[in-house]
Motif scaffolding. Structure first.
Motif, PDB file in Angstrom:
ATOM      1  N   UNK A 177     -10.239   5.805  11.506  1.00 37.81           N
ATOM      2  CA  UNK A 177     -10.025   6.090  10.086  1.00 37.81           C
ATOM      3  C   UNK A 177      -8.541   6.099   9.740  1.00 37.81           C
ATOM      4  N   UNK A 178      -7.718   6.491  10.691  1.00 34.49           N
ATOM      5  CA  UNK A 178      -6.275   6.539  10.465  1.00 34.49           C
ATOM      6  C   UNK A 178      -5.725   5.152  10.187  1.00 34.49           C
ATOM      7  N   UNK A 179      -6.043   4.194  11.040  1.00 36.94           N
ATOM      8  CA  UNK A 179      -5.527   2.836  10.853  1.00 36.94           C
ATOM      9  C   UNK A 179      -6.177   2.160   9.655  1.00 36.94           C
ATOM     10  N   UNK A 180      -7.441   2.450   9.405  1.00 34.35           N
ATOM     11  CA  UNK A 180      -8.099   1.918   8.211  1.00 34.35           C
ATOM     12  C   UNK A 180      -7.414   2.415   6.940  1.00 34.35           C
ATOM     13  N   UNK A 181      -6.955   3.641   6.968  1.00 33.32           N
ATOM     14  CA  UNK A 181      -6.295   4.220   5.791  1.00 33.32           C
ATOM     15  C   UNK A 181      -5.052   3.419   5.411  1.00 33.32           C
ATOM     16  N   UNK A 182      -4.170   3.165   6.390  1.00 36.68           N
ATOM     17  CA  UNK A 182      -2.938   2.443   6.093  1.00 36.68           C
ATOM     18  C   UNK A 182      -3.207   0.981   5.748  1.00 36.68           C
ATOM     19  N   UNK A 193      -0.255  -3.316  -7.315  1.00 39.06           N
ATOM     20  CA  UNK A 193       0.847  -3.038  -8.236  1.00 39.06           C
ATOM     21  C   UNK A 193       1.942  -4.099  -8.151  1.00 39.06           C
ATOM     22  N   UNK A 194       1.640  -5.179  -7.442  1.00 44.70           N
ATOM     23  CA  UNK A 194       2.586  -6.282  -7.366  1.00 44.70           C
ATOM     24  C   UNK A 194       3.631  -6.155  -6.281  1.00 44.70           C
ATOM     25  N   UNK A 195       3.452  -5.225  -5.367  1.00 45.61           N
ATOM     26  CA  UNK A 195       4.436  -5.020  -4.303  1.00 45.61           C
ATOM     27  C   UNK A 195       4.009  -5.771  -3.040  1.00 45.61           C
ATOM     28  N   UNK A 196       4.904  -6.599  -2.537  1.00 44.60           N
ATOM     29  CA  UNK A 196       4.620  -7.358  -1.317  1.00 44.60           C
ATOM     30  C   UNK A 196       5.029  -6.511  -0.121  1.00 44.60           C
ATOM     31  N   UNK A 197       4.194  -5.558   0.213  1.00 42.29           N
ATOM     32  CA  UNK A 197       4.479  -4.636   1.304  1.00 42.29           C
ATOM     33  C   UNK A 197       3.310  -4.636   2.285  1.00 42.29           C
ATOM     34  N   UNK A 198       3.561  -4.049   3.448  1.00 42.21           N
ATOM     35  CA  UNK A 198       2.548  -3.961   4.491  1.00 42.21           C
ATOM     36  C   UNK A 198       2.333  -2.492   4.841  1.00 42.21           C
ATOM     37  N   UNK A 199       1.110  -2.170   5.198  1.00 39.88           N
ATOM     38  CA  UNK A 199       0.791  -0.780   5.497  1.00 39.88           C
ATOM     39  C   UNK A 199       1.451  -0.263   6.753  1.00 39.88           C
ATOM     40  N   UNK A 200       1.613  -1.154   7.754  1.00 43.81           N
ATOM     41  CA  UNK A 200       2.116  -0.737   9.070  1.00 43.81           C
ATOM     42  C   UNK A 200       3.216  -1.685   9.524  1.00 43.81           C
ATOM     43  N   UNK A 201       4.246  -1.150  10.131  1.00 46.72           N
ATOM     44  CA  UNK A 201       5.225  -1.936  10.875  1.00 46.72           C
ATOM     45  C   UNK A 201       4.850  -1.840  12.336  1.00 46.72           C
ATOM     46  N   UNK A 202       4.304  -2.914  12.901  1.00 45.60           N
ATOM     47  CA  UNK A 202       3.642  -2.880  14.215  1.00 45.60           C
ATOM     48  C   UNK A 202       4.390  -3.767  15.194  1.00 45.60           C
ATOM     49  N   UNK A 280       9.694  -2.582   3.113  1.00 44.91           N
ATOM     50  CA  UNK A 280       8.672  -3.626   3.145  1.00 44.91           C
ATOM     51  C   UNK A 280       7.463  -3.174   3.965  1.00 44.91           C
ATOM     52  N   UNK A 281       7.580  -2.036   4.631  1.00 40.30           N
ATOM     53  CA  UNK A 281       6.453  -1.407   5.326  1.00 40.30           C
ATOM     54  C   UNK A 281       6.402   0.059   4.909  1.00 40.30           C
ATOM     55  N   UNK A 282       5.199   0.607   4.888  1.00 46.57           N
ATOM     56  CA  UNK A 282       5.030   2.011   4.482  1.00 46.57           C
ATOM     57  C   UNK A 282       5.159   2.934   5.682  1.00 46.57           C
ATOM     58  N   UNK A 283       4.622   2.499   6.797  1.00 47.51           N
ATOM     59  CA  UNK A 283       4.578   3.333   8.002  1.00 47.51           C
ATOM     60  C   UNK A 283       4.932   2.487   9.211  1.00 47.51           C
ATOM     61  N   UNK A 284       5.534   3.118  10.228  1.00 48.51           N
ATOM     62  CA  UNK A 284       5.731   2.469  11.514  1.00 48.51           C
ATOM     63  C   UNK A 284       5.720   3.522  12.602  1.00 48.51           C
TER      64      UNK A 284
END
Length: 461
Positions: A177-182, A193-202, A280-284
């Motif tokens: 559920x954690x990884x699904x959330x991001x 909202x038009x933002x070219x971002x990624x949930x995770x920096x992996x 450009x990433x929300x979380x890493x």
């Protein structure tokens, strides 16, 4: 970068000729020292202050060279192979790449007479990782000095999370559920909202130590056992092999579902930091808190404008969050995988006696603690006194408070602590190669795991 520090003898009245000559000879004695350049000025300043104190106390000149992370270990390996190493080496990837191998080959000075008198001052796990086997001598001893340590952290932008319409309380603590959330909630909400971002920096790059550190954290989450405490490879046992295939699948899936930048397959160690700073990433996930500490450093940087310093301060104390990892897939608590950074004295160097003296001086609390704290929380102490310092325990710093809790909860070592040949496994990064085989060549995680096991046995069997 190369920097040489010279010890100047103060001019004084004429003295007995013999004493003067003795003093002059002593002043000309030199110890060479190679160190990874710090991320922050305060880190290098603390090192220079320690060296200055040592020079004044001994009259010995320290010839210090500071190198970038990869250059430091590469130059050290070349110098050892050529028989021309420095007297003291402290590169922050020695532990991952070379320390155990050098100890086994008899290339390092036994530091037991330095460590034994003060061993009760160290955190037990930190000290245990420097108790290494010398194959030539057929014995274990303290062939390295523990300086500082690191573990894996999760870091995210709180304001980006809120912009996606979520609060910190919405972050699940179960593995899937954690990884699904991001990936399936936060990223799509920001994209809408038009933002070219990624949930995770992996991190996925073969040349990045971040990749194998992150991957082995996933392996621990799936209860993979790679070696036993005698150094025997147990990864080929059916339960471990199956668990490793699950870890490979889970690690590859973050990329396959488009949740990390496409460039992450080629990332080097700084790249997840850069992408995070660029938002450009929300979380890493990162093996130190250097990401947040960069903003703390900026908040005190006189070369920046007052507005820039204030923004950096707000980022550090309000917008950037460090968090614990989610629970393992089986619901258990994920143990913290810690790596101890090791300083060594080289047996083939010109002045091994003074090298030991310098290391002993560095390990004194009044010298070691300022050096570790100079990294602004990027590294954690290896001593009990250092860990008990208000720098970590007074609760005033939100980032360090999480780090302190992680280490206080206990840590586990890397496989190379039990089998030094895993430093070569890490250097080749068989872990990243297995994941990339799944991503780029579209083989199954089970096939990638089989290949990984064959290669590990060739290297470390």
């Amino acid at each position: 970068m190369r920097r040489t520090l010279s010890c100047q003898l103060a001019a004084g009245a004429l003295a007995v000729l013999g004493m003067a000559l003795a003093g002059q000879a002593r002043a000309q004695e030199t110890v060479t020292m190679w160190v990874t350049k710090g991320f922050y000025k305060s880190e290098d300043d603390a090192l220079l202050a320690m060296i200055d104190k040592f020079q004044k106390a001994t009259g010995v000149t320290v010839d210090l060279s500071l190198y970038a992370t990869e250059d430091c270990v590469t130059k050290s390996v070349g110098a050892v192979e050529a028989g021309t190493p420095p007297d003291v080496g402290y590169c922050t990837t020695y532990d991952f790449r070379t320390t155990g191998k050098w100890a086994y080959e008899g290339k390092l000075v036994d530091l037991s007479d330095v460590i034994e008198p003060i061993k009760d001052e160290f955190l037990p796990q930190a000290l245990a990782t420097t108790w290494l086997l010398n194959g030539a001598a057929g014995k274990k001893a303290y062939y390295a000095a523990p300086i500082e340590q690191q573990t894996m952290h999760v870091v995210y932008w709180k304001d980006m999370l809120e912009e996606a319409g979520f609060t910190e309380a919405d972050i699940p603590d179960s593995w899937d559920a954690y990884w699904d959330f991001w990936c399936d909630q936060v990223q799509p909400a920001l994209r809408a909202k038009g933002k070219r971002v990624y949930g995770v920096g992996h991190p996925l790059g073969v040349a990045a130590s971040d990749t194998f550190y992150s991957f082995l954290t996933f392996a621990n989450a799936y209860n993979v056992k790679i070696v036993d405490e005698s150094g025997n490879i147990v990864l080929d046992q059916p339960e471990n092999k199956a668990a490793m295939a699950q870890a490979v699948k889970a690690y590859a899936s973050i990329f396959e579902r488009g949740c990390t930048p496409p460039s992450s397959v080629n990332w080097l160690d700084p790249d997840n930091n850069v992408n995070f700073h660029n938002r450009t990433i929300v979380m890493t996930h990162n093996a130190t808190i250097s990401i947040a500490a960069k903003h703390l450093d900026d908040s005190n940087n006189p070369s920046l404008t007052p507005e820039q310093r204030e923004t950096a301060k707000k980022n550090y104390f309000e917008r950037i969050r460090h968090a614990f990892w989610p629970k393992k897939p089986d619901g258990g608590v994920l143990p913290n995988l810690a790596a101890v950074k090791t300083a060594v004295a080289f047996a083939q160097a010109k002045n091994p006696g003074r090298a030991k003296e310098l290391l002993a001086f560095w390990l004194k609390d009044e010298n070691l603690r300022p050096f570790v704290e100079g990294s602004l929380g990027r590294w954690y102490p290896v001593t009990k006194a250092g860990a008990a310092s208000p720098f970590w325990t007074d609760g005033s710093d939100p980032q360090r408070a999480v780090v302190n809790k992680q280490f206080s909860a206990g840590t586990i070592p890397f496989p190379f602590v039990y089998n030094y040949k895993f430093t070569s496994v890490n250097a080749e990064n068989v872990w990243a190669k297995a994941v990339q085989r799944v991503i780029q060549d579209e083989i199954t995680p089970e096939e990638a795991t089989d290949e990984m096991i064959v290669r590990i046995k060739q290297i470390a069997g």
